[in-house]
Design a protein around this motif. Structure first.
Motif, PDB file in Angstrom:
ATOM      1  N   ILE B 531      42.694  67.931  -6.037  1.00  0.00           N
ATOM      2  CA  ILE B 531      42.343  66.542  -5.740  1.00  0.00           C
ATOM      3  C   ILE B 531      43.215  65.608  -6.583  1.00  0.00           C
ATOM      4  N   GLU B 532      43.426  66.013  -7.832  1.00  0.00           N
ATOM      5  CA  GLU B 532      44.263  65.187  -8.717  1.00  0.00           C
ATOM      6  C   GLU B 532      45.672  65.046  -8.143  1.00  0.00           C
ATOM      7  N   ILE B 533      46.209  66.157  -7.634  1.00  0.00           N
ATOM      8  CA  ILE B 533      47.558  66.106  -7.056  1.00  0.00           C
ATOM      9  C   ILE B 533      47.578  65.195  -5.828  1.00  0.00           C
ATOM     10  N   ALA B 534      46.577  65.376  -4.975  1.00  0.00           N
ATOM     11  CA  ALA B 534      46.532  64.571  -3.745  1.00  0.00           C
ATOM     12  C   ALA B 534      46.524  63.086  -4.085  1.00  0.00           C
ATOM     13  N   LEU B 535      45.759  62.719  -5.092  1.00  0.00           N
ATOM     14  CA  LEU B 535      45.690  61.301  -5.465  1.00  0.00           C
ATOM     15  C   LEU B 535      47.002  60.836  -6.081  1.00  0.00           C
ATOM     16  N   LYS B 536      47.627  61.725  -6.887  1.00  0.00           N
ATOM     17  CA  LYS B 536      48.923  61.368  -7.477  1.00  0.00           C
ATOM     18  C   LYS B 536      49.963  61.149  -6.405  1.00  0.00           C
ATOM     19  N   ILE B 542      39.307  58.683   1.516  1.00  0.00           N
ATOM     20  CA  ILE B 542      38.628  59.965   1.309  1.00  0.00           C
ATOM     21  C   ILE B 542      38.832  60.875   2.517  1.00  0.00           C
ATOM     22  N   GLU B 543      38.967  60.267   3.726  1.00  0.00           N
ATOM     23  CA  GLU B 543      39.213  61.076   4.928  1.00  0.00           C
ATOM     24  C   GLU B 543      40.573  61.770   4.833  1.00  0.00           C
ATOM     25  N   HIS B 544      41.568  61.073   4.253  1.00  0.00           N
ATOM     26  CA  HIS B 544      42.888  61.676   4.105  1.00  0.00           C
ATOM     27  C   HIS B 544      42.888  62.759   3.025  1.00  0.00           C
ATOM     28  N   VAL B 545      42.201  62.462   1.910  1.00  0.00           N
ATOM     29  CA  VAL B 545      42.113  63.442   0.832  1.00  0.00           C
ATOM     30  C   VAL B 545      41.465  64.719   1.354  1.00  0.00           C
ATOM     31  N   LEU B 566      33.651  63.514  -4.218  1.00  0.00           N
ATOM     32  CA  LEU B 566      33.615  62.046  -4.267  1.00  0.00           C
ATOM     33  C   LEU B 566      33.556  61.538  -5.695  1.00  0.00           C
ATOM     34  N   GLN B 567      32.751  62.218  -6.507  1.00  0.00           N
ATOM     35  CA  GLN B 567      32.631  61.810  -7.909  1.00  0.00           C
ATOM     36  C   GLN B 567      33.985  61.877  -8.585  1.00  0.00           C
ATOM     37  N   LEU B 568      34.725  62.966  -8.272  1.00  0.00           N
ATOM     38  CA  LEU B 568      36.026  63.157  -8.909  1.00  0.00           C
ATOM     39  C   LEU B 568      36.981  62.046  -8.477  1.00  0.00           C
ATOM     40  N   VAL B 569      37.040  61.790  -7.172  1.00  0.00           N
ATOM     41  CA  VAL B 569      37.938  60.737  -6.682  1.00  0.00           C
ATOM     42  C   VAL B 569      37.574  59.407  -7.322  1.00  0.00           C
ATOM     43  N   SER B 570      36.275  59.125  -7.391  1.00  0.00           N
ATOM     44  CA  SER B 570      35.885  57.839  -7.958  1.00  0.00           C
ATOM     45  C   SER B 570      36.200  57.774  -9.445  1.00  0.00           C
ATOM     46  N   ASP B 571      36.075  58.905 -10.157  1.00  0.00           N
ATOM     47  CA  ASP B 571      36.424  58.930 -11.584  1.00  0.00           C
ATOM     48  C   ASP B 571      37.908  58.628 -11.785  1.00  0.00           C
ATOM     49  N   ILE B 572      38.752  59.339 -11.009  1.00  0.00           N
ATOM     50  CA  ILE B 572      40.194  59.169 -11.187  1.00  0.00           C
ATOM     51  C   ILE B 572      40.616  57.761 -10.786  1.00  0.00           C
ATOM     52  N   ASN B 574      38.857  55.243 -10.834  1.00  0.00           N
ATOM     53  CA  ASN B 574      38.101  54.254 -11.569  1.00  0.00           C
ATOM     54  C   ASN B 574      37.308  53.329 -10.643  1.00  0.00           C
ATOM     55  N   LYS B 575      36.698  53.939  -9.656  1.00  0.00           N
ATOM     56  CA  LYS B 575      35.863  53.189  -8.719  1.00  0.00           C
ATOM     57  C   LYS B 575      34.457  53.745  -8.818  1.00  0.00           C
ATOM     58  N   VAL B 576      33.513  53.072  -8.177  1.00  0.00           N
ATOM     59  CA  VAL B 576      32.188  53.667  -8.082  1.00  0.00           C
ATOM     60  C   VAL B 576      32.146  54.476  -6.792  1.00  0.00           C
ATOM     61  N   VAL B 577      31.281  55.496  -6.754  1.00  0.00           N
ATOM     62  CA  VAL B 577      31.245  56.395  -5.594  1.00  0.00           C
ATOM     63  C   VAL B 577      31.081  55.646  -4.259  1.00  0.00           C
ATOM     64  N   PRO B 578      30.156  54.677  -4.169  1.00  0.00           N
ATOM     65  CA  PRO B 578      30.005  54.007  -2.861  1.00  0.00           C
ATOM     66  C   PRO B 578      31.274  53.305  -2.402  1.00  0.00           C
ATOM     67  N   ALA B 579      32.158  52.924  -3.339  1.00  0.00           N
ATOM     68  CA  ALA B 579      33.403  52.268  -2.938  1.00  0.00           C
ATOM     69  C   ALA B 579      34.363  53.283  -2.328  1.00  0.00           C
ATOM     70  N   VAL B 580      34.267  54.526  -2.786  1.00  0.00           N
ATOM     71  CA  VAL B 580      35.095  55.581  -2.196  1.00  0.00           C
ATOM     72  C   VAL B 580      34.558  55.921  -0.805  1.00  0.00           C
ATOM     73  N   GLY B 581      33.224  55.936  -0.681  1.00  0.00           N
ATOM     74  CA  GLY B 581      32.601  56.232   0.603  1.00  0.00           C
ATOM     75  C   GLY B 581      32.619  57.723   0.864  1.00  0.00           C
ATOM     76  N   HIS B 582      31.878  58.148   1.871  1.00  0.00           N
ATOM     77  CA  HIS B 582      31.888  59.589   2.177  1.00  0.00           C
ATOM     78  C   HIS B 582      32.524  59.809   3.534  1.00  0.00           C
ATOM     79  N   THR B 583      32.927  61.059   3.759  1.00  0.00           N
ATOM     80  CA  THR B 583      33.512  61.401   5.049  1.00  0.00           C
ATOM     81  C   THR B 583      32.390  61.421   6.092  1.00  0.00           C
ATOM     82  N   THR B 584      32.805  61.407   7.351  1.00  0.00           N
ATOM     83  CA  THR B 584      31.820  61.317   8.432  1.00  0.00           C
ATOM     84  C   THR B 584      31.062  62.626   8.607  1.00  0.00           C
TER      85      THR B 584
END
Lengths: 89, 998
Positions: B531-536, B542-545, B566-572, B574-584
């Motif tokens: 996930i870290e690589i994908a974000l880098k 989140i749908e693309h990740v 989701l928690q990991l993406v939001s941590d990296i 620096n967002k809150v989880v609801p801002a990242v959103g979840h996949t469908t």
């Protein structure tokens, strides 16, 4: 699967119906001189609406009546259904 | 072999019934009531598979639908099924299962080399690496990846099992039989509502089966059993176990898959294997509970690391220990419940709690029981390859960023609890926009979109009392609205332990100098580093990740991995989880077998089979049948060792020389009645209809509004306001709808009624030069002479006491008649024709001869009226009236339709008069021209002309009008044929049409 209220038969499942497109399209009168554009608009051109849409369905595996259905194309909510000759309010 | 990890007592299994089964060829025993998973764990088997990408050893992680690891290839009653979850599959006598995704064996897997190459297999590795050379993709890369990846193998055999579909309506559908499902079902049922209560597991009760609670004066489990027994007795309630409500569709329709026989060694006679329920519910109560979240640490995929709730379920339901030296790693109180169960069964667990100093009733109980607890401690990494053998643990700083000294402690399993994720799939599928609930670090349903209400843990409510209260109320209120009854139920007293707040901690940091894989998605091998690589690399949505890393994309659809991802993406970020959103969340919630989706609509049952009233005669007389739409029609009648080609030639020749009879029942027939019937026909057909006299038939062509030919056929005026229309077999249903459309919507002022009579009449075409003589025998009291019944004439008569209609119409181009009688007299008519026709050498002919006859006459059929041709193309422009308007006329002056080199129907004869021309071939000017060779037209139909004794075809050819006499080539790359041909008139036989009038 949608649940459609046939104004003649009541609530029925979508698989008894077939879709007939935009109900607001009016066929030009017979023997009337019309422009190519008017004719093209009747035969080919349709709006692809998002939201409330008045459309035709035929209760094919039921009473075989063509009916008008007011449906939201985005949410599938059906607001009302009408008989073919019913005034739409 | 003994079941070393089975407790002496306890569990809900039936210890009186021992069952034998095989896993990877080795025999074991379990008990009735076990799952394959519980029976294997009882036998100490923890290695069941290999992971998808790195082929790392895989054990059990859960105890139900959320299981990401233990998918097996199942063998039952000589059939095999891939990707069955061992945690869901109930044990039966003789069950056999094998590991998937490992070669040559689960113990020694060559693919595990990927594990040591893992630094070369990061996120998106396949996308990046196998791009070039392009030609290598399908020859080298793809076959290799396919062999290396993937899970079980689908059977290629015909599935003999039966799958059923069922449609049901109810007032309330309740998905899940835990405390909220039972309470709401009970309240609604008492109000007289029609209730369906569905439970995916074999046992009802959900969390009540494993929780230490009391309801009223009963244990949770006893209370569940008493409610279920009462519900089962009520006539307004359907209670179903082994039934997963997996999809929430529009207008409150839900689909449920019931596994009727999967838990039995063999499906009982007359029973289906599975049943798919389509349920239309007035109200839906979602009581699907919640799934425990994993905690993320190094090597957290090692067999022996599992959810603490699963460990508790194996103990309490199956009487099985997942380990004898357990470590419980938790961030909340749930882990304590598991530890206490271990302790009560004589096993000493150690609890690591990430929280600093939590206090609650249950923690006190654990302390009082003497359980060793280490607060502010975490598991840094699991050690052991095929099974956990120890754990590296450390103290963690209050900010959860610094690890203390690492210490190694022995253990044989690590039970993890990272708090609970509500199962919101059904609510989300209904269109409900979910919301993030901070207190539980998870999404819960928002405002109801359809008629759905989410209850209990699925709604983020984790106390029993509140769950029961709100569920009783929901069941009562919703049913009251439907049934108008209001049966008050006294609310039972609830005894439960109140939990303290969970820790918002879920991922253990890597210690300095270590590069342990910390897995998020266990089935697809997606680790924190991926996930870290994908974000880098710039992936944000989140749908693309998800798609780049395959997080949450496996058969378990991320039931345990989504939220941590989701928690990991939001941590990296620096967002809150609801801002990242979840996949469908999309249906199905769990994998559904293709058999269940298809149901009974397989093979011959995939569509109805329609047979003419003369079918049994055809069968007795060696007819070989062909599908014509849904009809079965005789293609030819085989004599001796004849081939199709020989038989059809004989039959067609007999029509041209003597007389033949063909079953034309399948032709569409529409009865048209009313004072404006003629006017309707005049608007529908291209030719004039107002002056057709009574007792006469006319051929007509109808167009669509865009000018394309829709159908053709004859319509006969039976009486003043009564017409009988015929359509082609294929278009019968469409033509009827077409007429209804114009009558009901466009011209409602026309006083006409139309109805299909296709099945009311049996039809026989009698064709050939001797047909009149045969007709004289059939109808001795009628004048059927050329004057008495001229071409396109009609009369009503009597066939030896049976009412009959006689039409003098011809498709074969010969002197011909069509006789119709009511369907139940069809066989009688047919036998009379055969009997009286003997002296004229009558022979039945099938569709193949029928085609030959019409093709060489140049009569068009479906292959020419293919939805692309206009009247001109098929030489039917003579039937276009200039005086009147009709459907589609205004389109005919389009530029393409009037161009001077417009395509037209022609005849095609091979120059050698021998080579048959494949249908669908293209016509070209120059066979040697470089590709793309310009296509001038195509062959629409081919036959062997019985009149000329050589091949003959019809074609739709560009500028066909001016091409007669030209020499072209027919090319069929499919059949590898190039045939020099001559273009001739499409009327190859009797071009003046004299025979039909003779």
């Amino acid at each position: 699967m949608l649940h459609i209220k046939c104004p003649h038969c009541g609530m029925r499942s979508q698989n008894e119906f077939s879709y007939g497109g935009d109900a607001s399209v009016k066929r030009p009168e017979l023997n009337k001189e019309i422009s190519d554009e008017e004719w093209d608009n009747f035969v080919y051109n349709r709006k692809s609406l998002r939201g409330k849409h008045l459309e035709l369905w035929q209760h094919l595996s039921g009473c075989r009546q063509w009916i008008k259905v007011e449906r939201d194309t985005a949410t599938h909510e059906i607001f009302n259904t009408y008989k073919a000759d019913e005034e739409i309010t | 072999m003994s079941q070393k990890f089975r407790l002496e007592n306890g569990g809900l299994i039936n210890r009186d019934k021992k069952l034998s089964f095989k896993f990877n060829g080795k025999s074991y025993y379990g008990y009735e009531g076990d799952t394959l998973a519980s029976a294997l764990i009882a036998n100490g088997v923890h290695l069941v598979g290999r992971s998808f990408k790195y082929h790392r050893p895989r054990g059990f992680f859960g105890a139900g639908v959320d299981e990401p690891y233990a998918v097996v290839q199942l063998y039952r009653n000589n059939e095999t099924e891939p990707n069955i979850k061992a945690t869901e599959q109930e044990l039966f006598e003789g069950l056999e299962a094998k590991s998937v995704n490992c070669w040559p064996s689960v113990n020694f897997d060559i693919g595990a080399i990927n594990n040591f190459l893992k630094i070369f297999l990061p996120a998106g590795f396949y996308y990046k690496t196998f791009m070039w050379p392009k030609s290598f993709w399908y020859r080298v890369y793809e076959p290799f990846i396919r062999k290396a990846a993937g899970l079980g193998v689908a059977s290629t055999k015909h599935d003999k099992e039966r799958y059923e579909h069922k449609y049901e309506y109810c007032d309330l559908l309740i998905a899940g039989s835990g405390p909220s499902g039972l309470a709401s079902a009970y309240a609604a049922a008492k109000n007289g509502a029609r209730v369906i209560l569905a439970e995916d597991k074999p046992r009802f009760g959900g969390s009540l089966l494993t929780s230490d609670v009391n309801i009223g004066n009963q244990s949770g489990e006893d209370w569940a059993n008493s409610i279920i027994s009462e519900l089962k007795e009520m006539p307004n309630v359907i209670v179903k176990n082994r039934s997963q409500v997996f999809g929430y569709y529009d207008h409150n329709m839900l689909v449920m898959s019931e596994k009727v026989s999967d838990h039995l060694p063999k499906t009982k006679k007359h029973h289906p294997k599975q049943r798919l329920w389509y349920i239309r519910a007035k109200e839906v109560l979602i009581s699907s509970g919640s799934i425990e979240r994993p905690l993320v640490f190094g090597n957290n995929d090692t067999p022996g690391v599992m959810l603490s709730s699963a460990a508790k379920e194996y103990l309490k339901v199956y009487g099985v220990l997942v380990g004898k030296n357990p470590l419980v790693f938790t961030n909340n109180d749930s882990g304590y419940e598991t530890a206490i169960e271990f302790k009560k069964n004589g096993v000493n667990p150690i609890i690591l709690d990430s929280r600093v100093n939590p206090q609650s009733e249950i923690i006190d109980e654990a302390i009082n029981l003497g359980i060793k607890i280490k607060f502010s401690h975490v598991v840094v990494a699991a050690q052991g390859y095929k099974k956990v053998s120890s754990a590296d643990i450390a103290k963690i700083s209050d900010d959860k960023k610094q690890l203390g000294t690492i210490e190694n402690i022995k253990c044989d399993c690590i039970c993890v609890s990272g708090f609970w994720t509500p199962t919101i799939h059904l609510a989300s599928q209904s269109g409900n926009k979910t919301k993030f609930k901070e207190e539980i670090d998870a999404f819960v349903p928002g405002t109801s979109k359809q008629k759905e209400t989410t209850l209990g843990a699925a709604n983020g409510i984790f106390t029993l009392e509140e769950t029961l209260k709100s569920s009783f109320t929901a069941g009562q209120d919703l049913s009251k609205k439907i049934t108008n009854k209001d049966n008050k139920i006294s609310f039972p007293n609830v005894v439960e332990k109140i939990s303290s707040q969970h820790d918002k901690f879920w991922c253990v940091p890597l210690p300095k100098g270590k590069s342990y894989k910390r897995f998020l998605d266990f089935q697809n091998d997606v680790a924190v580093s991926d996930i870290e690589i994908a974000l880098k690399e710039g992936y944000r949505s989140i749908e693309h990740v998800k798609r780049y890393t395959t997080l949450g994309m496996a058969t378990d659809q991320g039931k345990t991995s989504n939220l941590n991802g989701l928690q990991l993406v939001s941590d990296i970020e620096n967002k809150v989880v609801p801002a990242v959103g979840h996949t469908t969340f999309r249906p199905p919630y769990t994998p559904i077998s293709i058999g269940a989706i298809v149901g009974r609509e397989v093979g011959k049952h995939s569509k109805p089979t329609r047979k003419s009233p003369m079918h049994s005669w055809h069968e007795k007389n060696n007819a070989i049948f062909v599908d014509a739409g849904v009809w079965l029609r005789p293609r030819y009648y085989k004599q001796g060792s004849e081939t199709l080609f020989e038989a059809s030639k004989r039959e067609a020749k007999n029509v041209r020389t003597n007389v033949g009879v063909c079953d034309v029942t399948t032709l569409g027939k529409i009865d048209i009645k009313g004072p404006d019937a003629a006017e309707l026909l005049n608007r529908v057909y291209t030719n004039a209809w107002l002056k057709l006299p009574v007792g006469k038939a006319r051929y007509g062509v109808m167009l669509r509004e865009d000018g394309i030919v829709m159908d053709d056929g004859t319509t006969t005026r039976i009486s003043e306001n009564h017409y009988h229309m015929t359509t082609t077999t294929a278009q019968a249903a469409n033509v009827l709808s077409h007429l209804e459309y114009y009558l009901q919507l466009v011209w409602p002022e026309l006083n006409v009624n139309v109805v299909s009579t296709t099945e009311q009449w049996a039809g026989a075409a009698i064709a050939g030069p001797k047909s009149r003589k045969l007709l004289e025998k059939l109808f001795p009291n009628n004048d059927v002479s050329n004057e008495g019944l001229p071409f396109m004439g009609y009369m009503e008569s009597d066939l030896f006491g049976v009412k009959a209609r006689i039409f003098r119409i011809s498709f074969s181009g010969e002197l011909a008649y069509e006789v119709n009688v009511e369907s139940n007299n069809g066989q009688f008519m047919w036998e009379k024709i055969i009997e009286l026709g003997q002296e004229f050498q009558v022979q039945p002919y099938g569709t193949e001869a029928l085609s030959t006859l019409r093709i060489e006459m140049g009569h068009v059929a479906g292959s020419e009226l293919d939805g692309r041709t206009i009247s001109y193309d098929t030489s039917l422009e003579g039937l276009i009236s200039k005086k009147k308007d009709f459907i589609g006329k205004r389109s005919l002056n389009r530029e393409a339709f009037t161009s001077s080199d417009r395509q037209k129907i022609v005849g095609v004869v091979p120059l050698d008069k021998k080579t048959s021309i494949p249908e669908g071939s293209h016509l070209v000017k120059d066979a040697q021209a470089p590709l793309p060779n310009k296509k001038l037209g195509h062959i629409s139909a081919s036959c062997w002309s019985v009149e000329h004794d050589n091949p003959f075809s019809l074609a739709i050819l560009k500028d066909g009008k001016n091409m007669i006499g030209e020499k072209l080539f027919v090319m069929s790359p499919l059949k590898n044929k190039v045939i020099p041909v001559e273009i001739v008139s499409s009327h190859y036989v009797d071009p003046k049409g004299e025979r039909v009038r003779s």
